[in-house]
Design a protein around this motif. Structure first.
Motif, PDB file in Angstrom:
ATOM      1  N   MET A  83     -10.607  -2.221   8.714  1.00 56.36           N
ATOM      2  CA  MET A  83     -11.343  -1.007   9.088  1.00 56.36           C
ATOM      3  C   MET A  83     -10.338   0.104   9.410  1.00 56.36           C
ATOM      4  N   ALA A  84     -10.530   1.290   8.803  1.00 60.00           N
ATOM      5  CA  ALA A  84      -9.594   2.395   9.000  1.00 60.00           C
ATOM      6  C   ALA A  84      -9.703   2.943  10.411  1.00 60.00           C
ATOM      7  N   LYS A  85      -8.564   3.135  11.033  1.00 59.21           N
ATOM      8  CA  LYS A  85      -8.515   3.752  12.356  1.00 59.21           C
ATOM      9  C   LYS A  85      -7.949   5.147  12.212  1.00 59.21           C
ATOM     10  N   TYR A  86      -8.692   6.118  12.656  1.00 52.31           N
ATOM     11  CA  TYR A  86      -8.285   7.507  12.468  1.00 52.31           C
ATOM     12  C   TYR A  86      -7.111   7.844  13.375  1.00 52.31           C
ATOM     13  N   GLU A  87      -5.990   8.253  12.803  1.00 44.72           N
ATOM     14  CA  GLU A  87      -4.849   8.740  13.573  1.00 44.72           C
ATOM     15  C   GLU A  87      -4.654  10.221  13.290  1.00 44.72           C
ATOM     16  N   ALA A  88      -4.363  10.548  12.034  1.00 40.35           N
ATOM     17  CA  ALA A  88      -4.202  11.942  11.634  1.00 40.35           C
ATOM     18  C   ALA A  88      -4.277  12.001  10.118  1.00 40.35           C
ATOM     19  N   LYS A  89      -4.683  13.153   9.625  1.00 41.50           N
ATOM     20  CA  LYS A  89      -4.786  13.336   8.177  1.00 41.50           C
ATOM     21  C   LYS A  89      -3.565  14.101   7.689  1.00 41.50           C
ATOM     22  N   ILE A  90      -2.956  13.616   6.620  1.00 35.85           N
ATOM     23  CA  ILE A  90      -1.745  14.236   6.074  1.00 35.85           C
ATOM     24  C   ILE A  90      -1.953  14.533   4.593  1.00 35.85           C
ATOM     25  N   LEU A  91      -1.595  15.740   4.198  1.00 35.33           N
ATOM     26  CA  LEU A  91      -1.664  16.142   2.790  1.00 35.33           C
ATOM     27  C   LEU A  91      -0.272  16.065   2.177  1.00 35.33           C
ATOM     28  N   ILE A  92      -0.181  15.360   1.055  1.00 29.94           N
ATOM     29  CA  ILE A  92       1.048  15.352   0.260  1.00 29.94           C
ATOM     30  C   ILE A  92       0.845  16.315  -0.898  1.00 29.94           C
ATOM     31  N   ALA A  93       1.628  17.360  -0.952  1.00 33.06           N
ATOM     32  CA  ALA A  93       1.544  18.338  -2.048  1.00 33.06           C
ATOM     33  C   ALA A  93       2.801  18.192  -2.904  1.00 33.06           C
ATOM     34  N   ASP A  94       2.703  17.379  -3.955  1.00 34.88           N
ATOM     35  CA  ASP A  94       3.856  17.077  -4.803  1.00 34.88           C
ATOM     36  C   ASP A  94       3.327  16.659  -6.174  1.00 34.88           C
ATOM     37  N   ASP A  95       4.003  17.091  -7.232  1.00 36.34           N
ATOM     38  CA  ASP A  95       3.535  16.753  -8.579  1.00 36.34           C
ATOM     39  C   ASP A  95       4.277  15.561  -9.178  1.00 36.34           C
ATOM     40  N   GLU A  96       5.172  14.944  -8.419  1.00 35.35           N
ATOM     41  CA  GLU A  96       5.885  13.773  -8.920  1.00 35.35           C
ATOM     42  C   GLU A  96       5.146  12.511  -8.467  1.00 35.35           C
ATOM     43  N   GLU A  97       4.530  11.821  -9.411  1.00 32.35           N
ATOM     44  CA  GLU A  97       3.663  10.688  -9.095  1.00 32.35           C
ATOM     45  C   GLU A  97       4.409   9.585  -8.352  1.00 32.35           C
ATOM     46  N   GLU A  98       5.639   9.340  -8.713  1.00 33.77           N
ATOM     47  CA  GLU A  98       6.406   8.273  -8.081  1.00 33.77           C
ATOM     48  C   GLU A  98       6.669   8.605  -6.618  1.00 33.77           C
ATOM     49  N   ILE A  99       7.024   9.863  -6.337  1.00 31.14           N
ATOM     50  CA  ILE A  99       7.261  10.300  -4.952  1.00 31.14           C
ATOM     51  C   ILE A  99       5.975  10.170  -4.133  1.00 31.14           C
ATOM     52  N   VAL A 100       4.864  10.598  -4.723  1.00 29.86           N
ATOM     53  CA  VAL A 100       3.572  10.538  -4.029  1.00 29.86           C
ATOM     54  C   VAL A 100       3.206   9.101  -3.672  1.00 29.86           C
ATOM     55  N   ASP A 101       3.398   8.181  -4.598  1.00 30.88           N
ATOM     56  CA  ASP A 101       3.050   6.774  -4.357  1.00 30.88           C
ATOM     57  C   ASP A 101       3.864   6.200  -3.201  1.00 30.88           C
ATOM     58  N   VAL A 102       5.163   6.510  -3.171  1.00 34.11           N
ATOM     59  CA  VAL A 102       6.025   5.994  -2.094  1.00 34.11           C
ATOM     60  C   VAL A 102       5.602   6.567  -0.744  1.00 34.11           C
ATOM     61  N   LEU A 103       5.369   7.884  -0.720  1.00 34.41           N
ATOM     62  CA  LEU A 103       4.963   8.531   0.529  1.00 34.41           C
ATOM     63  C   LEU A 103       3.603   8.013   1.008  1.00 34.41           C
ATOM     64  N   ARG A 104       2.676   7.855   0.053  1.00 35.99           N
ATOM     65  CA  ARG A 104       1.342   7.381   0.428  1.00 35.99           C
ATOM     66  C   ARG A 104       1.425   5.992   1.067  1.00 35.99           C
ATOM     67  N   ASP A 105       2.196   5.079   0.437  1.00 30.83           N
ATOM     68  CA  ASP A 105       2.328   3.724   0.979  1.00 30.83           C
ATOM     69  C   ASP A 105       2.906   3.755   2.392  1.00 30.83           C
ATOM     70  N   MET A 106       3.925   4.574   2.570  1.00 27.66           N
ATOM     71  CA  MET A 106       4.564   4.653   3.889  1.00 27.66           C
ATOM     72  C   MET A 106       3.592   5.182   4.942  1.00 27.66           C
ATOM     73  N   LEU A 107       2.873   6.254   4.613  1.00 31.64           N
ATOM     74  CA  LEU A 107       1.975   6.895   5.580  1.00 31.64           C
ATOM     75  C   LEU A 107       0.765   6.031   5.893  1.00 31.64           C
ATOM     76  N   GLU A 108       0.192   5.393   4.891  1.00 35.27           N
ATOM     77  CA  GLU A 108      -0.963   4.536   5.142  1.00 35.27           C
ATOM     78  C   GLU A 108      -0.576   3.321   5.977  1.00 35.27           C
ATOM     79  N   ALA A 109       0.665   2.840   5.789  1.00 35.01           N
ATOM     80  CA  ALA A 109       1.131   1.736   6.625  1.00 35.01           C
ATOM     81  C   ALA A 109       1.248   2.160   8.090  1.00 35.01           C
ATOM     82  N   LEU A 110       1.425   3.450   8.300  1.00 32.94           N
ATOM     83  CA  LEU A 110       1.502   3.996   9.665  1.00 32.94           C
ATOM     84  C   LEU A 110       0.136   4.453  10.174  1.00 32.94           C
ATOM     85  N   HIS A 111      -0.924   4.108   9.429  1.00 31.64           N
ATOM     86  CA  HIS A 111      -2.319   4.389   9.817  1.00 31.64           C
ATOM     87  C   HIS A 111      -2.678   5.879   9.737  1.00 31.64           C
ATOM     88  N   TYR A 112      -2.060   6.596   8.817  1.00 29.84           N
ATOM     89  CA  TYR A 112      -2.459   7.975   8.569  1.00 29.84           C
ATOM     90  C   TYR A 112      -3.421   8.013   7.389  1.00 29.84           C
TER      91      TYR A 112
END
Length: 461
Positions: free
Chosen positions: A1-30
């Motif tokens: 179940m998702a626990k709301y911490e904070a919402k973060i927008l990644i504004a980047d057109d490089e798919e590989e960078i976005v995937d890495v950042l997304r994994d890191m942030l979601e692991a931190l419950h963002y």
């Protein structure tokens, strides 16, 4: 179940960078949302209101610096962290001048980025709370004064209860200071640095109250043009004050009960469970036990809210505190109105002591404030005290007549006298009366208070 911490927008057109950042942030419950160009980033920032934006300097259609400029022009309150492989001192300086919170060069150090994001989230949390915490310095806290035994007992119960996270039900007549007690409990609790969020349950329709409590997603109903966070979500880690809880409909009572069982809810029109950590303080001027018998209030909700019950005594049962309270209000009025009324005469206090105070402490405050406005000497005398019992009789020298006529005449006389003091200036009069100028203009027209160029009224009072 998702626990709301904070919402973060990644504004980047490089798919590989976005995937890495997304994994890191979601692991931190963002909660993560993504934009692949500058225009999409602006649209998502306006629509989704992210707490932090990780903004690439080089974006298609609209580069990061231009996105930053437009955010500044729109006065959008979000924290922007620039991420770029084009790291130059010039770019960093330009971004920081426009409003970036920080500037990080690719390839970035994950631990460094995590630390910067955590600081940015904390910065936003403090900013959001500032609106609520500013109210903590309001002088209304000083109303928690008095030597009356019943009042001191209620205050002691509030202080002891504040040390726990248990739900509290404040019971008392209108004007006895239930919200002031609730704010004090919050201020004395371990949640004092977090948000105190009041909700007037009686002032909103069923649909609006549900939206106020739980928030809604875009399109949840006709006028839901964008996502809105509910007060329960905003109050995460803090305190929610549910005022006039006895006036809510049974259908909302059921939803509120479900929330109180697990402290989880969904926004209207949404399907994601949001879990919050809040303390609930409710207040009512009604007899909820009788409401349960009448079938208008749920007994299970009552027992959820009524873990600790604090009874606030009406002013007529603490008449020994009137002098203390009246002197306090007089000092406040002298300061706010730049007046120098020295005190309240014994004869005026006798008038105050012999009144039943249906409006309680709030009514006493209004009476003293009006007396200061119209006081023509260095002290408040009986003729400066205007009291209006619920039976329609105006005390202190006025004649007896119908209630609505009394109210109308009182308002007309008040406007007339303030306009006289203000040399006929509606702007000055509105400032004195603490009304909007447009609203005062409507009242002047409604009560037919006509002004001459000299600033006096052509009506006689």
């Amino acid at each position: 179940m998702a626990k709301y911490e904070a919402k973060i927008l990644i504004a980047d057109d490089e798919e590989e960078i976005v995937d890495v950042l997304r994994d890191m942030l979601e692991a931190l419950h963002y909660e993560v949302i993504v934009a692949v160009d500058g225009f999409q980033a602006l649209a998502l920032i306006r629509e989704e209101e992210p707490v932090v934006v990780l903004l690439d300097l080089k974006l298609p259609k609209l580069d990061g610096l231009e996105v930053l400029r437009r955010l500044a022009e729109l006065a959008v309150e979000t924290t922007v962290i620039m991420l770029t492989a084009y790291g130059t001192v010039e770019n960093a300086v330009r971004a920081m001048k426009i409003g970036a919170y920080d500037f990080i060069i690719k390839p970035y150090n994950p631990e460094q980025l995590q630390l910067v994001i955590e600081k940015a989230v904390e910065r936003d949390r403090l900013r959001r709370q500032n609106t609520f915490l500013n109210e903590l310095v309001n002088t209304r806290y000083s109303l928690l004064i008095g030597g009356n035994r019943a009042f001191r007992d209620a205050l002691d119960e509030a202080r002891v209860s504040a040390e726990t996270d248990t739900n509290i039900l404040l019971v008392g007549e209108t004007g006895t200071g239930k919200e002031i007690f609730a704010r004090a409990i919050h201020r004395w609790s371990r949640r004092a640095r977090e948000a105190f969020v009041p909700i007037n349950c009686a002032a909103l329709s069923e649909e609006l109250l549900l939206s106020e409590l739980f928030g809604h997603e875009k399109g949840a109903f006709t006028s839901a043009h964008q996502r809105k966070l509910g007060k329960l979500e905003i109050a995460h880690k803090g305190t929610v004050f549910l005022d006039e809880i006895g006036d809510i409909d049974l259908s909302i009572q059921a939803k509120l009960l479900r929330f109180l069982q697990e402290y989880e809810f969904e926004r209207l029109g949404g399907n994601k469970q949001i879990k919050v950590d809040i303390r609930v303080i409710a207040a009512t001027n009604k007899d909820l036990r009788q409401a349960i018998k009448n079938g208008t209030f749920r007994d299970d909700l009552y027992f959820r809210l009524n873990v600790v019950s604090i009874m606030l005594p009406p002013l007529r049962k603490r008449l020994d505190d009137i002098r203390l309270l009246a002197d306090y209000f007089l000092q406040n009025c002298n300061y706010s109105m730049k007046k120098s009324v020295k005190g309240i005469t014994d004869e005026a206090f006798e008038v105050l002591q012999n009144y039943t105070w249906p409006g309680n402490v709030r009514e006493l405050q209004n009476v003293i404030e009006r007396a200061v406005v119209f006081c023509r000497s260095d002290g408040i005398h009986p003729q400066d005290i205007l009291l209006q019992p619920l039976d329609g009789q105006i005390l202190a020298g006025s004649t007896t007549t119908a209630y609505h006529d009394c109210v109308r005449e009182f308002k007309r006389r008040l406007i007339y006298e303030v306009l006289q003091q203000s040399s006929g200036s509606p702007t000055k009069a509105a400032r004195t009366l603490k009304l909007r100028r447009t609203y005062l203009a409507r009242l002047i027209k409604q009560f037919d208070v006509k002004l001459t160029p000299a600033g006096s009224s052509d009506r006689h009072v």
